[in-house]
Design an enzyme around this catalytic site. Sequence first.
Site, PDB file in Angstrom:
ATOM      1  N   THR A 130       4.457 -34.774 -42.886  1.00  0.00           N
ATOM      2  CA  THR A 130       5.334 -34.326 -41.798  1.00  0.00           C
ATOM      3  C   THR A 130       5.113 -35.136 -40.526  1.00  0.00           C
ATOM      4  OG1 THR A 130       5.577 -32.508 -40.222  1.00  0.00           O
ATOM      5  CG2 THR A 130       3.551 -32.535 -41.441  1.00  0.00           C
ATOM      6  N   TYR A 154      -0.983 -26.564 -38.820  1.00  0.00           N
ATOM      7  CA  TYR A 154      -0.063 -27.036 -39.870  1.00  0.00           C
ATOM      8  C   TYR A 154      -0.153 -28.563 -39.999  1.00  0.00           C
ATOM      9  CZ  TYR A 154       4.367 -28.612 -41.923  1.00  0.00           C
ATOM     10  OH  TYR A 154       5.314 -29.260 -42.679  1.00  0.00           O
TER      11      TYR A 154
HETATM   12  N1  LIG Z   1      11.605 -28.337 -43.761  1.00  0.00           N
HETATM   13  C1  LIG Z   1      11.190 -29.321 -42.964  1.00  0.00           C
HETATM   14  O1  LIG Z   1      11.850 -29.655 -41.948  1.00  0.00           O
HETATM   15  C2  LIG Z   1       9.910 -30.060 -43.296  1.00  0.00           C
HETATM   16  C3  LIG Z   1       9.521 -31.072 -42.417  1.00  0.00           C
HETATM   17  C4  LIG Z   1       8.347 -31.781 -42.723  1.00  0.00           C
HETATM   18  C5  LIG Z   1       7.623 -31.517 -43.879  1.00  0.00           C
HETATM   19  N2  LIG Z   1       8.028 -30.516 -44.716  1.00  0.00           N
HETATM   20  C6  LIG Z   1       7.239 -30.287 -45.943  1.00  0.00           C
HETATM   21  O2  LIG Z   1       8.110 -30.276 -47.065  1.00  0.00           O
HETATM   22  C7  LIG Z   1       7.610 -29.411 -48.082  1.00  0.00           C
HETATM   23  C8  LIG Z   1       8.712 -28.475 -48.530  1.00  0.00           C
HETATM   24  O3  LIG Z   1       9.156 -27.731 -47.415  1.00  0.00           O
HETATM   25  P1  LIG Z   1      10.440 -26.779 -47.481  1.00  0.00           P
HETATM   26  O4  LIG Z   1      11.142 -26.875 -46.180  1.00  0.00           O
HETATM   27  O5  LIG Z   1      11.186 -27.045 -48.729  1.00  0.00           O
HETATM   28  O6  LIG Z   1       9.731 -25.360 -47.543  1.00  0.00           O
HETATM   29  P2  LIG Z   1       9.969 -24.116 -48.541  1.00  0.00           P
HETATM   30  O7  LIG Z   1       9.155 -23.001 -47.998  1.00  0.00           O
HETATM   31  O8  LIG Z   1      11.420 -23.904 -48.752  1.00  0.00           O
HETATM   32  O9  LIG Z   1       9.333 -24.663 -49.910  1.00  0.00           O
HETATM   33  C9  LIG Z   1       7.983 -24.527 -50.252  1.00  0.00           C
HETATM   34  C10 LIG Z   1       7.933 -24.021 -51.684  1.00  0.00           C
HETATM   35  O10 LIG Z   1       6.584 -23.964 -52.124  1.00  0.00           O
HETATM   36  C11 LIG Z   1       6.327 -22.698 -52.736  1.00  0.00           C
HETATM   37  N3  LIG Z   1       4.894 -22.433 -52.541  1.00  0.00           N
HETATM   38  C12 LIG Z   1       4.231 -22.283 -51.359  1.00  0.00           C
HETATM   39  N4  LIG Z   1       2.916 -22.077 -51.580  1.00  0.00           N
HETATM   40  C13 LIG Z   1       2.735 -22.097 -52.936  1.00  0.00           C
HETATM   41  C14 LIG Z   1       1.603 -21.929 -53.782  1.00  0.00           C
HETATM   42  N5  LIG Z   1       0.390 -21.680 -53.287  1.00  0.00           N
HETATM   43  N6  LIG Z   1       1.784 -22.012 -55.127  1.00  0.00           N
HETATM   44  C15 LIG Z   1       3.015 -22.253 -55.644  1.00  0.00           C
HETATM   45  N7  LIG Z   1       4.117 -22.414 -54.886  1.00  0.00           N
HETATM   46  C16 LIG Z   1       3.987 -22.333 -53.552  1.00  0.00           C
HETATM   47  C17 LIG Z   1       7.266 -21.729 -52.053  1.00  0.00           C
HETATM   48  O11 LIG Z   1       7.566 -20.576 -52.817  1.00  0.00           O
HETATM   49  C18 LIG Z   1       8.495 -22.612 -51.843  1.00  0.00           C
HETATM   50  O12 LIG Z   1       9.362 -22.571 -52.959  1.00  0.00           O
HETATM   51  C19 LIG Z   1       6.391 -28.706 -47.466  1.00  0.00           C
HETATM   52  O13 LIG Z   1       5.229 -29.355 -47.950  1.00  0.00           O
HETATM   53  C20 LIG Z   1       6.550 -28.934 -45.965  1.00  0.00           C
HETATM   54  O14 LIG Z   1       5.316 -28.970 -45.315  1.00  0.00           O
HETATM   55  C21 LIG Z   1       9.161 -29.775 -44.452  1.00  0.00           C
HETATM   56  O1  LIG Z   2      16.423 -21.213 -32.496  1.00  0.00           O
HETATM   57  C1  LIG Z   2      15.942 -22.303 -32.151  1.00  0.00           C
HETATM   58  C2  LIG Z   2      15.220 -23.130 -33.062  1.00  0.00           C
HETATM   59  C3  LIG Z   2      14.692 -24.326 -32.588  1.00  0.00           C
HETATM   60  N1  LIG Z   2      14.902 -24.713 -31.301  1.00  0.00           N
HETATM   61  C4  LIG Z   2      14.369 -26.025 -30.849  1.00  0.00           C
HETATM   62  O2  LIG Z   2      14.893 -27.018 -31.685  1.00  0.00           O
HETATM   63  C5  LIG Z   2      13.955 -28.083 -31.862  1.00  0.00           C
HETATM   64  C6  LIG Z   2      13.718 -28.284 -33.350  1.00  0.00           C
HETATM   65  O3  LIG Z   2      13.024 -27.145 -33.839  1.00  0.00           O
HETATM   66  P1  LIG Z   2      12.855 -26.818 -35.407  1.00  0.00           P
HETATM   67  O4  LIG Z   2      14.170 -26.968 -36.093  1.00  0.00           O
HETATM   68  O5  LIG Z   2      12.146 -25.511 -35.507  1.00  0.00           O
HETATM   69  O6  LIG Z   2      11.944 -28.005 -35.942  1.00  0.00           O
HETATM   70  P2  LIG Z   2      10.542 -28.566 -35.418  1.00  0.00           P
HETATM   71  O7  LIG Z   2       9.771 -27.564 -34.668  1.00  0.00           O
HETATM   72  O8  LIG Z   2      10.822 -29.880 -34.746  1.00  0.00           O
HETATM   73  O9  LIG Z   2       9.760 -28.801 -36.790  1.00  0.00           O
HETATM   74  C7  LIG Z   2      10.383 -29.296 -37.985  1.00  0.00           C
HETATM   75  O10 LIG Z   2      10.252 -30.682 -38.055  1.00  0.00           O
HETATM   76  C8  LIG Z   2       8.900 -31.144 -38.074  1.00  0.00           C
HETATM   77  C9  LIG Z   2       8.944 -32.638 -38.169  1.00  0.00           C
HETATM   78  O11 LIG Z   2       9.525 -33.195 -37.033  1.00  0.00           O
HETATM   79  C10 LIG Z   2       8.193 -30.569 -39.284  1.00  0.00           C
HETATM   80  O12 LIG Z   2       6.862 -30.932 -39.233  1.00  0.00           O
HETATM   81  C11 LIG Z   2       8.268 -29.066 -39.306  1.00  0.00           C
HETATM   82  O13 LIG Z   2       7.741 -28.593 -40.513  1.00  0.00           O
HETATM   83  C12 LIG Z   2       9.710 -28.642 -39.188  1.00  0.00           C
HETATM   84  O14 LIG Z   2       9.778 -27.234 -39.069  1.00  0.00           O
HETATM   85  C13 LIG Z   2      12.695 -27.651 -31.109  1.00  0.00           C
HETATM   86  O15 LIG Z   2      12.734 -28.224 -29.828  1.00  0.00           O
HETATM   87  C14 LIG Z   2      12.858 -26.133 -30.957  1.00  0.00           C
HETATM   88  O16 LIG Z   2      12.242 -25.614 -29.821  1.00  0.00           O
HETATM   89  C15 LIG Z   2      15.620 -23.930 -30.409  1.00  0.00           C
HETATM   90  O17 LIG Z   2      15.792 -24.283 -29.253  1.00  0.00           O
HETATM   91  N2  LIG Z   2      16.117 -22.745 -30.876  1.00  0.00           N
END
Ligand SMILES: NC(=O)c1ccc[n+]([C@@H]2O[C@H](COP(=O)([O-])OP(=O)(O)OC[C@H]3O[C@@H](n4cnc5c(N)ncnc54)[C@H](O)[C@@H]3O)[C@@H](O)[C@H]2O)c1
Ligand SMILES: O=c1ccn([C@@H]2O[C@H](COP(=O)(O)OP(=O)(O)O[C@H]3O[C@H](CO)[C@@H](O)[C@H](O)[C@H]3O)[C@@H](O)[C@H]2O)c(=O)[nH]1
Length: 341
Positions: A130, A154
């Site tokens: 991330t 995190y």
């Molecule tokens: N969503 C974002 O913007 C974002 C940004 C940066 C990194 N990531 C990373 O991407 C990956 C996926 O994120 P996502 O947004 O799809 O989240 P998500 O919560 O939708 O997916 C995570 C999945 O992992 C499963 N899981 C969690 N803990 C587990 C465990 N102990 N055993 C088995 N299954 C487990 C959950 O049930 C879920 O299906 C994560 O590693 C997260 O850190 C996400």
């Molecule tokens: O209701 C809301 C939700 C978010 N925000 C703002 O929108 C921006 C983006 O927020 P969000 O969509 O929650 O994403 P981030 O906090 O930037 O984090 C995301 O993106 C990161 C990478 O940049 C990842 O590490 C994280 O897992 C993922 O949640 C931030 O400034 C928040 O404060 C608002 O103002 N209102």
Amino acid sequence: MNILITGGAGYIGSHVVKQLLDETNHNITIIDNLSTGSIKTIKTLKEIAKINNKEENLDFIEADLSNFPLIEGIIKAKKFDAVIHFAASIIVPESVKNPIKYYMNNTVNTTNLIKLCLDNNVNKFIFSSTAAVYGQPYEIPVKETTPTKPINPYGMSKLMSETVLKDCGLAYPDFKYIILRYFNVAGADIKIRIGQRFPNATHLIKVAAETAVGKREKMYVFGTDYPTKDGTCIRDYIHVDDLADAHIKALEYLTDNDSDVFNCGYGYGYSVLEVINTMKKVSGVDFKVEFTGRREGDPAILIADNSKIKNKMKWQPKYNNLELICKTALEWEKKLLKEEA
Ligand SMILES: NC(=O)c1ccc[n+]([C@@H]2O[C@H](COP(=O)([O-])OP(=O)(O)OC[C@H]3O[C@@H](n4cnc5c(N)ncnc54)[C@H](O)[C@@H]3O)[C@@H](O)[C@H]2O)c1
Ligand SMILES: O=c1ccn([C@@H]2O[C@H](COP(=O)(O)OP(=O)(O)O[C@H]3O[C@H](CO)[C@@H](O)[C@H](O)[C@H]3O)[C@@H](O)[C@H]2O)c(=O)[nH]1
């Protein structure tokens, strides 16, 4: 290839599985404990496999990564060629309140998974990292070489797993990994078959889509006094299908190349207000927005330098258009609303 996908019932993992089923003949085993992932997503993935005549290619096992003997048994039995590891806990403010949950689920369980790969000759590992590993970076856009300084548990839990991978890559030359540092992932499958299902979402574009369809009465902007053009935070939003493609490219890349780390973003940032206005435009709904104080732990600006992934992996984004990202998120939200009705 025979691939293990942890967290495949979740948001990003399910998009990668969908893309693998649409575009490749790989065998896929999903392990997920359904804590934030959904059995409905698994059902849809099975339907996609069926339409593609690949029902045999997809297996789902409900299991928790903390159950080390069970996971070991699965890895021994299935003889995987590669692992794509998505399963994690992902909510930044929760990680501040409950760091142990994050270090156990993200670092300890990942370390065990890496150990099992080493023990069982699984030599390709793709890891979901991330932009949070950079903390408040001193240079924008952020390069892979920009110093990592997480500002919350995190980000630190993910950086620790990166370190385990790097050290194991040095100690065991056959073991190769790709670390993908995602920026802000958003949107839904371009054909709107799957999307982000988890309730109580905190991600900006999902929240804005929920507000546009009336699931929320209003939404909040967290902070208007940042040193940015309009005072709100700037982020690099990447469409989830483009990110999914980066994983498929990473699998191919590892066959002939060494372990490496790559940023995944478009290299362009939008402010919170720009995102909200775009959602208002594509939905045609002037939903209610309230301004409130800063959210703890938010860096002002995060934008990826994506030249490395473009040059080395030949990754080319197809959907780098904020309106399109918002539109797919909105269409997905409408689909969920119909399902709930
Ligand atoms: N969503 C974002 O913007 C974002 C940004 C940066 C990194 N990531 C990373 O991407 C990956 C996926 O994120 P996502 O947004 O799809 O989240 P998500 O919560 O939708 O997916 C995570 C999945 O992992 C499963 N899981 C969690 N803990 C587990 C465990 N102990 N055993 C088995 N299954 C487990 C959950 O049930 C879920 O299906 C994560 O590693 C997260 O850190 C996400
Ligand atoms: O209701 C809301 C939700 C978010 N925000 C703002 O929108 C921006 C983006 O927020 P969000 O969509 O929650 O994403 P981030 O906090 O930037 O984090 C995301 O993106 C990161 C990478 O940049 C990842 O590490 C994280 O897992 C993922 O949640 C931030 O400034 C928040 O404060 C608002 O103002 N209102």
